[in-house]
Design a protein around this motif. Structure first.
Motif, PDB file in Angstrom:
ATOM      1  N   ASN A 160      -8.348  36.598  11.187  1.00  7.60           N
ATOM      2  CA  ASN A 160      -8.646  37.583  10.100  1.00  7.60           C
ATOM      3  C   ASN A 160      -8.493  36.803   8.922  1.00  7.60           C
ATOM      4  OD1 ASN A 160      -9.772  39.945   8.879  1.00  7.60           O
ATOM      5  ND2 ASN A 160      -8.082  41.123   9.499  1.00  7.60           N
ATOM      6  N   TRP A 161      -8.863  37.417   7.808  1.00  2.00           N
ATOM      7  CA  TRP A 161      -8.694  36.915   6.399  1.00  2.00           C
ATOM      8  C   TRP A 161      -8.589  35.198   6.209  1.00  2.00           C
ATOM      9  CZ3 TRP A 161      -4.633  40.911   7.757  1.00  2.00           C
ATOM     10  CH2 TRP A 161      -4.947  42.043   7.367  1.00  2.00           C
ATOM     11  N   ILE A 162      -9.361  34.673   7.078  1.00  2.00           N
ATOM     12  CA  ILE A 162      -9.700  33.207   6.969  1.00  2.00           C
ATOM     13  C   ILE A 162     -11.062  33.036   7.290  1.00  2.00           C
ATOM     14  CG2 ILE A 162      -8.777  32.871   9.209  1.00  2.00           C
ATOM     15  CD1 ILE A 162      -7.189  30.445   8.355  1.00  2.00           C
ATOM     16  N   ASP A 163     -11.496  31.920   6.770  1.00  3.26           N
ATOM     17  CA  ASP A 163     -12.919  31.191   7.172  1.00  3.26           C
ATOM     18  C   ASP A 163     -12.710  30.181   8.400  1.00  3.26           C
ATOM     19  OD1 ASP A 163     -12.709  28.576   5.818  1.00  3.26           O
ATOM     20  OD2 ASP A 163     -13.464  29.384   4.054  1.00  3.26           O
ATOM     21  N   LEU A 164     -13.882  30.142   8.890  1.00  2.00           N
ATOM     22  CA  LEU A 164     -13.809  28.808  10.189  1.00  2.00           C
ATOM     23  C   LEU A 164     -13.511  27.622   9.574  1.00  2.00           C
ATOM     24  CD1 LEU A 164     -14.197  28.820  13.051  1.00  2.00           C
ATOM     25  CD2 LEU A 164     -16.637  28.744  12.955  1.00  2.00           C
ATOM     26  N   ASP A 165     -14.069  27.026   8.422  1.00  2.00           N
ATOM     27  CA  ASP A 165     -13.722  25.726   8.062  1.00  2.00           C
ATOM     28  C   ASP A 165     -12.181  25.474   7.602  1.00  2.00           C
ATOM     29  OD1 ASP A 165     -16.281  24.769   8.396  1.00  2.00           O
ATOM     30  OD2 ASP A 165     -16.936  25.118   6.073  1.00  2.00           O
ATOM     31  N   LEU A 205     -13.075  47.011  13.455  1.00  4.00           N
ATOM     32  CA  LEU A 205     -13.846  45.743  13.631  1.00  4.00           C
ATOM     33  C   LEU A 205     -14.536  45.711  11.810  1.00  4.00           C
ATOM     34  CD1 LEU A 205     -15.403  43.183  14.280  1.00  4.00           C
ATOM     35  CD2 LEU A 205     -17.082  44.757  15.147  1.00  4.00           C
ATOM     36  N   PRO A 206     -14.763  46.687  11.082  1.00  2.00           N
ATOM     37  CA  PRO A 206     -15.421  46.702   9.891  1.00  2.00           C
ATOM     38  C   PRO A 206     -14.374  46.117   8.840  1.00  2.00           C
ATOM     39  CG  PRO A 206     -15.820  48.884  10.826  1.00  2.00           C
ATOM     40  CD  PRO A 206     -15.017  48.100  11.580  1.00  2.00           C
ATOM     41  N   LYS A 207     -13.118  46.185   9.253  1.00  2.90           N
ATOM     42  CA  LYS A 207     -11.941  45.727   8.134  1.00  2.90           C
ATOM     43  C   LYS A 207     -11.747  44.076   8.485  1.00  2.90           C
ATOM     44  CE  LYS A 207      -9.814  50.137   8.810  1.00  2.90           C
ATOM     45  NZ  LYS A 207      -8.412  50.969   8.976  1.00  2.90           N
ATOM     46  N   VAL A 208     -12.344  43.524   9.394  1.00  5.67           N
ATOM     47  CA  VAL A 208     -12.126  42.173   9.644  1.00  5.67           C
ATOM     48  C   VAL A 208     -12.844  41.393   8.418  1.00  5.67           C
ATOM     49  CG1 VAL A 208     -12.784  40.093  11.156  1.00  5.67           C
ATOM     50  CG2 VAL A 208     -11.869  42.382  11.995  1.00  5.67           C
ATOM     51  N   GLN A 209     -12.236  40.492   7.760  1.00  9.75           N
ATOM     52  CA  GLN A 209     -13.106  39.708   6.880  1.00  9.75           C
ATOM     53  C   GLN A 209     -12.866  38.063   7.349  1.00  9.75           C
ATOM     54  OE1 GLN A 209     -11.423  40.673   2.967  1.00  9.75           O
ATOM     55  NE2 GLN A 209     -11.641  42.971   3.393  1.00  9.75           N
ATOM     56  N   SER A 245      -3.739  40.817  13.459  1.00  8.56           N
ATOM     57  CA  SER A 245      -3.702  40.532  12.217  1.00  8.56           C
ATOM     58  C   SER A 245      -3.186  41.938  11.429  1.00  8.56           C
ATOM     59  CB  SER A 245      -4.933  40.088  11.702  1.00  8.56           C
ATOM     60  OG  SER A 245      -5.860  41.240  11.502  1.00  8.56           O
ATOM     61  N   PHE A 246      -3.933  42.960  11.936  1.00  7.54           N
ATOM     62  CA  PHE A 246      -3.623  44.451  11.280  1.00  7.54           C
ATOM     63  C   PHE A 246      -2.215  44.685  11.221  1.00  7.54           C
ATOM     64  CE2 PHE A 246      -8.032  44.162  12.318  1.00  7.54           C
ATOM     65  CZ  PHE A 246      -8.554  44.471  11.365  1.00  7.54           C
ATOM     66  N   LEU A 247      -1.483  44.373  12.420  1.00  4.84           N
ATOM     67  CA  LEU A 247      -0.015  44.561  12.367  1.00  4.84           C
ATOM     68  C   LEU A 247       0.900  43.599  11.660  1.00  4.84           C
ATOM     69  CD1 LEU A 247       2.718  45.477  14.160  1.00  4.84           C
ATOM     70  CD2 LEU A 247       2.014  43.716  15.565  1.00  4.84           C
ATOM     71  N   LEU A 248       0.454  42.491  11.477  1.00  4.12           N
ATOM     72  CA  LEU A 248       1.150  41.245  10.727  1.00  4.12           C
ATOM     73  C   LEU A 248       0.814  41.543   9.170  1.00  4.12           C
ATOM     74  CD1 LEU A 248       0.406  38.341  13.287  1.00  4.12           C
ATOM     75  CD2 LEU A 248       2.387  39.882  12.989  1.00  4.12           C
ATOM     76  N   GLY A 249      -0.289  41.767   9.012  1.00  9.25           N
ATOM     77  CA  GLY A 249      -0.730  42.005   7.466  1.00  9.25           C
ATOM     78  C   GLY A 249      -0.994  40.403   6.779  1.00  9.25           C
ATOM     79  N   LYS A 250      -1.182  39.507   7.728  1.00  9.28           N
ATOM     80  CA  LYS A 250      -1.357  38.138   7.453  1.00  9.28           C
ATOM     81  C   LYS A 250      -2.550  37.481   7.930  1.00  9.28           C
ATOM     82  CE  LYS A 250       2.724  37.443   5.084  1.00  9.28           C
ATOM     83  NZ  LYS A 250       2.639  37.014   3.623  1.00  9.28           N
ATOM     84  N   PRO A 251      -3.032  36.122   7.420  1.00  7.15           N
ATOM     85  CA  PRO A 251      -4.298  35.722   7.996  1.00  7.15           C
ATOM     86  C   PRO A 251      -3.807  35.281   9.483  1.00  7.15           C
ATOM     87  CG  PRO A 251      -3.886  35.051   5.775  1.00  7.15           C
ATOM     88  CD  PRO A 251      -2.589  35.922   5.995  1.00  7.15           C
ATOM     89  N   THR A 252      -4.617  35.264  10.334  1.00  7.87           N
ATOM     90  CA  THR A 252      -4.303  34.646  11.768  1.00  7.87           C
ATOM     91  C   THR A 252      -5.527  33.801  12.077  1.00  7.87           C
ATOM     92  OG1 THR A 252      -5.421  36.761  12.487  1.00  7.87           O
ATOM     93  CG2 THR A 252      -3.301  36.753  12.357  1.00  7.87           C
TER      94      THR A 252
END
Length: 233
Positions: A190-195, A21-25, A129-136
């Motif tokens: 992960n690695w993406i914002d809601l908008d 969880l702390p790694k989620v951005q 996302s941690f498996l893929l290494g990509k925004p999800t």
């Protein structure tokens, strides 16, 4: 699997999710203008020869050419029992096997399921996302009620939305993708914002469905592959 083993699994799974969880951005780690290839991911289940099996399909859609450019799938025995809130552990092996077959470099993965909209903010889209290494992105057809909190229905117009707020935190969004259809429930993986999540989902809506094209096609493909596998039984 007996109760003691399930309890042990629960503790193990909770610990792993807590560590991630702390790694989620919840912010973009990309330039929006560079996004082109969006993959939809879905998993379906079936029983065969007394065992629970699953099939994962990934469909890659080209945002520029407006067409599906790749489809891959994997299938196999499901070895993790169904435990609410821990779907990722059940589906990840099939997803991993399917991803290995892709030839196209995917920019964003979109899941038929939740992401940050989850009891521990660790739905399938976020954890994968941690498996893929990509925004999800998580795209769910039904609402996951957390802590008894209901959602507010958005207006009956395209791109109308309301945020899902639980304990003063935004978990996700209720999005009306088309007029006179039920809304869907989207959340950052992960690695993406809601908008940006909302913007990308809306770019992938056509007149055929309330669901974004990659997720809808992945769902269709899983049912088609599952049917073929059952016929072979």
């Amino acid at each position: 699997m007996n109760n003691d083993k399930i309890i042990d699994l629960l503790e193990k799974f909770k610990s792993e999710q807590k560590a991630l969880l702390p790694k989620v951005q919840l912010k973009n780690n990309f330039q929006k203008e560079n996004i082109r290839f969006i993959a939809g991911v879905d998993v379906a289940y079936f029983d065969m020869q007394g065992k629970t099996k699953g099939v994962c399909c990934i469909v890659v859609f080209d945002l520029i050419e407006k067409q599906v450019i790749e489809k891959v799938h994997s299938h196999g025995e499901i070895r993790v029992p169904y435990i609410p809130g821990f779907l990722a552990f059940r589906e990840m092996p099939l997803i991993k096997d399917a991803v290995k077959k892709l030839t196209k470099q995917v920019d964003i993965y979109m899941f038929d399921g939740n992401g940050y909209l989850h009891y521990r903010h660790m739905g399938i889209a976020t954890q994968a996302s941690f498996l893929l290494g990509k925004p999800t992105i998580g795209v769910a057809k039904s609402y996951l009620k957390i802590n008894g909190v209901d959602f507010t229905m958005p207006q009956n117009k395209e791109n109308a939305h309301t945020d899902i707020i639980i304990n003063n935190e935004i978990y996700g969004r209720v999005l009306r993708t088309r007029v006179n259809v039920k809304p869907i429930f989207i959340s950052c993986g992960n690695w993406i914002d809601l908008d940006t999540t909302t913007e990308i989902v809306m770019k992938l809506i056509d007149k055929s469905s309330r669901l974004p094209i990659p997720v809808r096609f992945a769902d269709i493909e899983t049912h088609a592959i599952r049917k073929k596998l059952l016929i072979k039984e």
